[in-house]
Design an enzyme around this catalytic site. Structure first.
Site, PDB file in Angstrom:
ATOM      1  N   LYS A   9      21.813 -13.099  51.111  1.00 46.14           N
ATOM      2  CA  LYS A   9      20.602 -14.025  51.030  1.00 46.14           C
ATOM      3  C   LYS A   9      20.909 -15.105  51.904  1.00 46.14           C
ATOM      4  O   LYS A   9      22.071 -15.388  52.275  1.00 46.14           O
ATOM      5  CB  LYS A   9      20.713 -14.272  49.457  1.00 46.14           C
ATOM      6  N   TYR A  49      10.565  -9.285  44.287  1.00 38.73           N
ATOM      7  CA  TYR A  49      10.735  -9.774  43.157  1.00 38.73           C
ATOM      8  C   TYR A  49       9.662  -9.675  41.933  1.00 38.73           C
ATOM      9  O   TYR A  49       9.838 -10.600  40.960  1.00 38.73           O
ATOM     10  CB  TYR A  49      11.294 -11.234  43.288  1.00 38.73           C
ATOM     11  N   PHE A  57      12.417 -18.637  36.197  1.00 35.45           N
ATOM     12  CA  PHE A  57      13.255 -18.966  37.447  1.00 35.45           C
ATOM     13  C   PHE A  57      12.429 -18.122  38.599  1.00 35.45           C
ATOM     14  O   PHE A  57      12.966 -18.308  39.755  1.00 35.45           O
ATOM     15  CB  PHE A  57      14.491 -18.470  37.316  1.00 35.45           C
ATOM     16  N   ARG A  85      26.392  -1.861  43.795  1.00 29.79           N
ATOM     17  CA  ARG A  85      26.312  -2.937  42.847  1.00 29.79           C
ATOM     18  C   ARG A  85      27.687  -3.389  42.241  1.00 29.79           C
ATOM     19  O   ARG A  85      28.006  -4.652  42.180  1.00 29.79           O
ATOM     20  CB  ARG A  85      25.391  -2.578  41.618  1.00 29.79           C
ATOM     21  N   THR A  91      25.570 -10.204  38.103  1.00 30.74           N
ATOM     22  CA  THR A  91      24.270 -11.014  38.455  1.00 30.74           C
ATOM     23  C   THR A  91      24.895 -12.573  38.334  1.00 30.74           C
ATOM     24  O   THR A  91      24.601 -13.245  39.260  1.00 30.74           O
ATOM     25  CB  THR A  91      23.001 -10.832  37.708  1.00 30.74           C
ATOM     26  N   ARG A 102      30.180 -11.436  44.398  1.00 36.20           N
ATOM     27  CA  ARG A 102      30.056 -12.604  43.702  1.00 36.20           C
ATOM     28  C   ARG A 102      31.345 -13.159  43.023  1.00 36.20           C
ATOM     29  O   ARG A 102      31.409 -14.452  42.779  1.00 36.20           O
ATOM     30  CB  ARG A 102      28.847 -12.250  42.648  1.00 36.20           C
ATOM     31  N   ASN A 112      23.821 -16.447  44.300  1.00 35.86           N
ATOM     32  CA  ASN A 112      24.631 -15.345  44.031  1.00 35.86           C
ATOM     33  C   ASN A 112      24.637 -14.648  45.242  1.00 35.86           C
ATOM     34  O   ASN A 112      25.231 -13.412  45.187  1.00 35.86           O
ATOM     35  CB  ASN A 112      24.403 -14.499  42.766  1.00 35.86           C
ATOM     36  N   HIS A 115      21.764  -9.199  47.266  1.00 37.97           N
ATOM     37  CA  HIS A 115      20.868  -8.518  46.528  1.00 37.97           C
ATOM     38  C   HIS A 115      21.258  -7.195  46.858  1.00 37.97           C
ATOM     39  O   HIS A 115      21.529  -6.839  47.734  1.00 37.97           O
ATOM     40  CB  HIS A 115      19.256  -8.648  46.893  1.00 37.97           C
ATOM     41  N   GLU A 126      12.344  -0.174  47.564  1.00 39.13           N
ATOM     42  CA  GLU A 126      12.706  -1.518  48.389  1.00 39.13           C
ATOM     43  C   GLU A 126      13.005  -1.297  49.702  1.00 39.13           C
ATOM     44  O   GLU A 126      12.433  -2.050  50.758  1.00 39.13           O
ATOM     45  CB  GLU A 126      14.016  -2.144  47.546  1.00 39.13           C
TER      46      GLU A 126
HETATM   47  P1  IDP Z   1      20.447  -8.704  40.412  1.00 41.07           P
HETATM   48  O1  IDP Z   1      20.232  -9.662  41.570  1.00 41.07           O
HETATM   49  O2  IDP Z   1      21.915  -8.647  39.832  1.00 41.07           O
HETATM   50  O3  IDP Z   1      19.845  -7.501  40.434  1.00 41.07           O
HETATM   51  P2  IDP Z   1      18.319  -9.834  38.551  1.00 41.07           P
HETATM   52  O4  IDP Z   1      18.222  -9.853  37.271  1.00 41.07           O
HETATM   53  O5  IDP Z   1      17.366  -8.555  39.338  1.00 41.07           O
HETATM   54  O6  IDP Z   1      19.748  -9.636  39.339  1.00 41.07           O
HETATM   55  O7  IDP Z   1      17.762 -11.209  39.237  1.00 41.07           O
HETATM   56  C1  IDP Z   1      17.332 -11.348  40.677  1.00 41.07           C
HETATM   57  C2  IDP Z   1      17.802 -12.551  41.000  1.00 41.07           C
HETATM   58  O8  IDP Z   1      17.207 -13.466  40.333  1.00 41.07           O
HETATM   59  C3  IDP Z   1      19.321 -12.944  40.724  1.00 41.07           C
HETATM   60  O9  IDP Z   1      20.159 -12.122  41.666  1.00 41.07           O
HETATM   61  C4  IDP Z   1      19.616 -14.244  40.568  1.00 41.07           C
HETATM   62  O10 IDP Z   1      19.368 -14.577  42.212  1.00 41.07           O
HETATM   63  C5  IDP Z   1      18.252 -14.546  40.158  1.00 41.07           C
HETATM   64  N1  IDP Z   1      18.217 -15.081  38.805  1.00 41.07           N
HETATM   65  C6  IDP Z   1      18.381 -14.014  37.740  1.00 41.07           C
HETATM   66  N2  IDP Z   1      18.486 -14.433  36.626  1.00 41.07           N
HETATM   67  C7  IDP Z   1      18.224 -15.927  36.825  1.00 41.07           C
HETATM   68  C8  IDP Z   1      18.334 -16.953  36.025  1.00 41.07           C
HETATM   69  O11 IDP Z   1      18.563 -16.853  34.706  1.00 41.07           O
HETATM   70  N3  IDP Z   1      18.091 -18.290  36.660  1.00 41.07           N
HETATM   71  C9  IDP Z   1      18.254 -18.419  37.954  1.00 41.07           C
HETATM   72  N4  IDP Z   1      18.031 -17.182  38.728  1.00 41.07           N
HETATM   73  C10 IDP Z   1      18.359 -16.284  38.180  1.00 41.07           C
HETATM   74 MG    MG Z   2      17.722  -6.909  40.302  1.00 30.61          MG
END
Ligand code: IDP
Ligand code: MG
Length: 149
Positions: A9, A49, A57, A85, A91, A102, A112, A115, A126
């Protein structure tokens, strides 16, 4: 062979962590089958997304991923989705174990760094969203038989 989509990212690129992050996936044994440096459009970000469209968010997530260039990779290997992962970490960086990307380099969920696809089906979908077929290269790596049993 299972495939997963990885995105370094904008924070990963801006912080000069591209090499470090790629190194960890290479070191793990995953094989690169596609890779490019690109600026993400809002349209692509919203498609990628889409599952989070209703989340509070969502807007800031799309702003984040489109704010600066990213590196996108398609990686292949045994249980590529889950293994990648685990290398990425949880996450929420405060829950990511030390030794994960992370867990070693991030503090906040909205910064973070990486992805990784969350299922085999989403990995394939994807990769199809981010890469043209001709951008994916099927190749044999010299070390494959020492990594894949
Ligand atoms: P992942 O990237 O670990 O698969 P996901 O739940 O798919 O996590 O969420 C996608 C991305 O959205 C996360 O990597 C993060 O950048 C962002 N994100 C997820 N939950 C939150 C939140 O509660 N606040 C702000 N950003 C979030
Ligand atoms: Mg995800």
């Amino acid at each position: 062979m299972e495939r997963t989509l990885i995105i370094i990212k904008p924070d990963g690129v801006q912080r000069g962590l591209v090499g470090e992050i790629i190194r960890r996936f290479e070191q793990r044994g995953l094989r690169i089958v596609g890779m490019k440096f690109m600026q993400v459009s809002r349209e692509l970000a919203e498609q990628h997304y889409a599952i989070h469209r209703e989340k509070p968010f969502f807007g800031s997530l799309v702003d984040y991923i489109t704010s600066s260039p990213v590196v996108v990779m398609a990686l292949e290997g045994t249980n590529a989705v889950q293994n990648a992962r685990n290398t990425i970490g949880a996450t929420r960086p405060s829950e990511a174990t030390p030794g994960s990307i992370r867990g070693d380099f991030a503090l906040e969920i909205g910064r973070n760094l990486v992805h990784g696809s969350d299922s085999v089906e989403n990995g394939a979908a994807e990769i199809a969203l981010w890469f043209k077929p001709e951008e994916l290269i099927a190749w044999e790596r010299h070390t494959d038989r020492w990594i894949f049993e």
